[in-house]
Scaffold this motif. Structure first.
Motif, PDB file in Angstrom:
ATOM      1  N   MET A  22       0.844  -1.194   0.000  1.00  0.00           N
ATOM      2  CA  MET A  22       0.000   0.000   0.000  1.00  0.00           C
ATOM      3  C   MET A  22       0.878   1.241   0.000  1.00  0.00           C
ATOM      4  N   LYS A  23       0.281   2.371  -0.394  1.00  0.00           N
ATOM      5  CA  LYS A  23       1.033   3.620  -0.482  1.00  0.00           C
ATOM      6  C   LYS A  23       0.430   4.668   0.449  1.00  0.00           C
ATOM      7  N   LEU A  24       1.290   5.318   1.231  1.00  0.00           N
ATOM      8  CA  LEU A  24       0.851   6.373   2.134  1.00  0.00           C
ATOM      9  C   LEU A  24       1.429   7.699   1.680  1.00  0.00           C
ATOM     10  N   ALA A  25       0.548   8.695   1.517  1.00  0.00           N
ATOM     11  CA  ALA A  25       0.969  10.052   1.195  1.00  0.00           C
ATOM     12  C   ALA A  25       1.239  10.791   2.502  1.00  0.00           C
ATOM     13  N   VAL A  26       2.467  11.277   2.670  1.00  0.00           N
ATOM     14  CA  VAL A  26       2.890  11.868   3.940  1.00  0.00           C
ATOM     15  C   VAL A  26       3.257  13.333   3.738  1.00  0.00           C
ATOM     16  N   ASP A  27       2.625  14.196   4.526  1.00  0.00           N
ATOM     17  CA  ASP A  27       2.972  15.614   4.548  1.00  0.00           C
ATOM     18  C   ASP A  27       4.262  15.759   5.346  1.00  0.00           C
ATOM     19  N   ALA A  28       5.389  15.893   4.642  1.00  0.00           N
ATOM     20  CA  ALA A  28       6.691  15.902   5.310  1.00  0.00           C
ATOM     21  C   ALA A  28       7.006  17.225   5.991  1.00  0.00           C
ATOM     22  N   MET A  29       6.252  18.285   5.672  1.00  0.00           N
ATOM     23  CA  MET A  29       6.599  19.613   6.169  1.00  0.00           C
ATOM     24  C   MET A  29       5.686  20.097   7.294  1.00  0.00           C
ATOM     25  N   GLY A  30       4.702  19.305   7.687  1.00  0.00           N
ATOM     26  CA  GLY A  30       3.801  19.702   8.764  1.00  0.00           C
ATOM     27  C   GLY A  30       4.358  19.295  10.120  1.00  0.00           C
ATOM     28  N   GLY A  31       4.005  20.072  11.161  1.00  0.00           N
ATOM     29  CA  GLY A  31       4.425  19.729  12.514  1.00  0.00           C
ATOM     30  C   GLY A  31       5.514  20.631  13.052  1.00  0.00           C
ATOM     31  N   ASP A  32       5.715  20.573  14.356  1.00  0.00           N
ATOM     32  CA  ASP A  32       6.662  21.460  15.033  1.00  0.00           C
ATOM     33  C   ASP A  32       8.111  21.154  14.683  1.00  0.00           C
ATOM     34  N   ASP A  33       8.420  19.883  14.438  1.00  0.00           N
ATOM     35  CA  ASP A  33       9.810  19.499  14.174  1.00  0.00           C
ATOM     36  C   ASP A  33       9.938  18.863  12.796  1.00  0.00           C
ATOM     37  N   ALA A  34       9.225  19.460  11.829  1.00  0.00           N
ATOM     38  CA  ALA A  34       9.294  18.949  10.459  1.00  0.00           C
ATOM     39  C   ALA A  34      10.473  19.627   9.731  1.00  0.00           C
ATOM     40  N   PRO A  35      11.065  18.916   8.770  1.00  0.00           N
ATOM     41  CA  PRO A  35      10.717  17.552   8.359  1.00  0.00           C
ATOM     42  C   PRO A  35      11.439  16.443   9.136  1.00  0.00           C
ATOM     43  N   ARG A  36      12.290  16.807  10.084  1.00  0.00           N
ATOM     44  CA  ARG A  36      13.116  15.804  10.755  1.00  0.00           C
ATOM     45  C   ARG A  36      12.284  14.699  11.416  1.00  0.00           C
ATOM     46  N   ALA A  37      11.316  15.092  12.256  1.00  0.00           N
ATOM     47  CA  ALA A  37      10.525  14.093  12.976  1.00  0.00           C
ATOM     48  C   ALA A  37       9.744  13.206  12.006  1.00  0.00           C
ATOM     49  N   VAL A  38       9.267  13.812  10.922  1.00  0.00           N
ATOM     50  CA  VAL A  38       8.487  13.058   9.936  1.00  0.00           C
ATOM     51  C   VAL A  38       9.368  12.035   9.233  1.00  0.00           C
ATOM     52  N   VAL A  39      10.505  12.476   8.753  1.00  0.00           N
ATOM     53  CA  VAL A  39      11.401  11.577   8.018  1.00  0.00           C
ATOM     54  C   VAL A  39      11.898  10.439   8.910  1.00  0.00           C
ATOM     55  N   GLU A  40      12.303  10.769  10.123  1.00  0.00           N
ATOM     56  CA  GLU A  40      12.773   9.731  11.042  1.00  0.00           C
ATOM     57  C   GLU A  40      11.648   8.753  11.385  1.00  0.00           C
TER      58      GLU A  40
END
Length: 345
Positions: free
Chosen positions: A1-19
């Motif tokens: 399956m494929k998940l579309a991820v907003d990598a730039m949202g959030g307080d510690d983006a994009p680091r927290a998202v990518v990790e």
């Protein structure tokens, strides 16, 4: 399956998202992650791009921007492009820890509602004291105001979510109110109760009546339905209380002398289990029920571990077939409270 991820949202983006994406990928080999964001910021954070694709997004919607204006103006933002990917069938679900309002607007405008659903509602799955399954609350903040019809729809959306995703058959459904008696609450809550009772009498839900918020952690119900204002207040009260109790225990142990420290050592295993159960970060974010595809919202202050749970939860929702199940139900049934309830609302 494929998940579309907003990598730039959030307080510690994009680091927290990518990790978080890499942590999720390491435990789930059945997911491909599509990261929407500034590639110049995202790619250097990746250890490797196995099962990860980056799509350039030139804009970012900030947490303090007016949602409707931002979504319409910033069409090349990471959130909007991720929502478009779901709309076009290029991804199976959308995950973001950015602005709740912008996520709600982009989901409504692009992903779209299931036919028969007026307003989607956010879920929140929370722990109970004597059960590892916990309970699910909806709406947890998508709509501050709710009509009778919305509450009826929330009960059905939550029922199919809990049955398909959480594996609880014929879940108990309670309406959050200021008392358990049928005539408790203001006029709108009495009408909500009557409409849910009618649905229960028809055998479409297992309605157990009104429930009080003080009993939720005792496992009084599997699903708690309410308006978004009340739900969000209850959610934050539970989260805040849990965090405060854990902090008080830690502080008491540190300041309590040798006796307290020895007691804490003996209870170490038990205290860890309590802390783990009350850790809301492991609940996998809030699912926006009522849309044509799964949309999951995580806390804006999510760290990598929290993000991992959001992503794996999104995959579980996709895999469960929840969206098809609830869509089929709404196509087969015309869900309306009695005319009398609607007229007097």
């Amino acid at each position: 399956m494929k998940l579309a991820v907003d990598a730039m949202g959030g307080d510690d983006a994009p680091r927290a998202v990518v990790e978080g994406v890499e942590l999720a990928r390491d435990v789930r080999d059945d997911i491909e992650f599509i990261l929407f964001g500034d590639e110049a910021q995202v790619r250097p954070l990746l250890k490797n791009d196995h099962h990860i694709k980056i799509v350039q997004a030139d804009e970012v919607i900030g947490m303090d921007e007016e949602p409707v204006r931002a979504v319409k103006k910033k069409r090349k933002s990471s959130l909007v492009l991720a929502a478009k990917a779901v709309k076009n069938g290029d991804a199976d679900a959308l995950v973001s820890i950015g602005s709740s309002g912008a996520l709600l607007v982009s989901s409504l405008l692009l992903v779209g509602r299931i036919r028969g659903v007026d307003r989607p509602g956010f879920t929140a799955t929370l722990p109970v004291i004597n059960d590892d399954r916990g309970f699910t609350m909806v709406d947890a903040g998508a709509n501050a105001d709710a009509k009778v019809q919305n509450i009826v729809q929330y009960s059905l959306l939550a029922k199919y979510y809990v049955e398909n995703v959480r594996g609880i058959n014929n879940p108990r459904i309670g309406l959050i109110n200021n008392g358990t008696e049928a005539d408790k609450g203001d006029m709108i809550h009495r009408k909500m109760h009557d409409a849910l009772q009618e649905l229960g009498d028809k055998g479409q839900i297992n309605f157990i009546g009104n429930v009080e918020s003080r009993d939720l952690l005792n496992g009084v119900t599997d699903i708690a339905v309410t308006d978004g204002f009340t739900g969000n207040a209850v959610l934050k009260s539970i989260e805040g209380t849990a965090s405060s109790i854990i902090s008080m225990l830690k502080s008491g142990i540190k300041q309590g002398g040798i006796g307290s420290k020895l007691g804490a050592l003996l209870l170490k295993g038990t205290l860890k289990k309590i802390a783990k159960k009350m850790d809301y970060k492991k609940q996998g974010g809030a699912v926006l029920l009522g849309l044509k595809a799964p949309v999951i919202k995580g806390h804006g202050n999510s760290d990598a571990e929290t993000m991992k749970y959001c992503l794996t939860n999104a995959a579980d929702v996709v895999k469960s077939g929840y969206v098809k199940a609830i869509t089929d139900h709404f196509n087969e049934h015309e869900i309306n409270p009695t005319d009398e309830v609607i007229k007097s609302e």
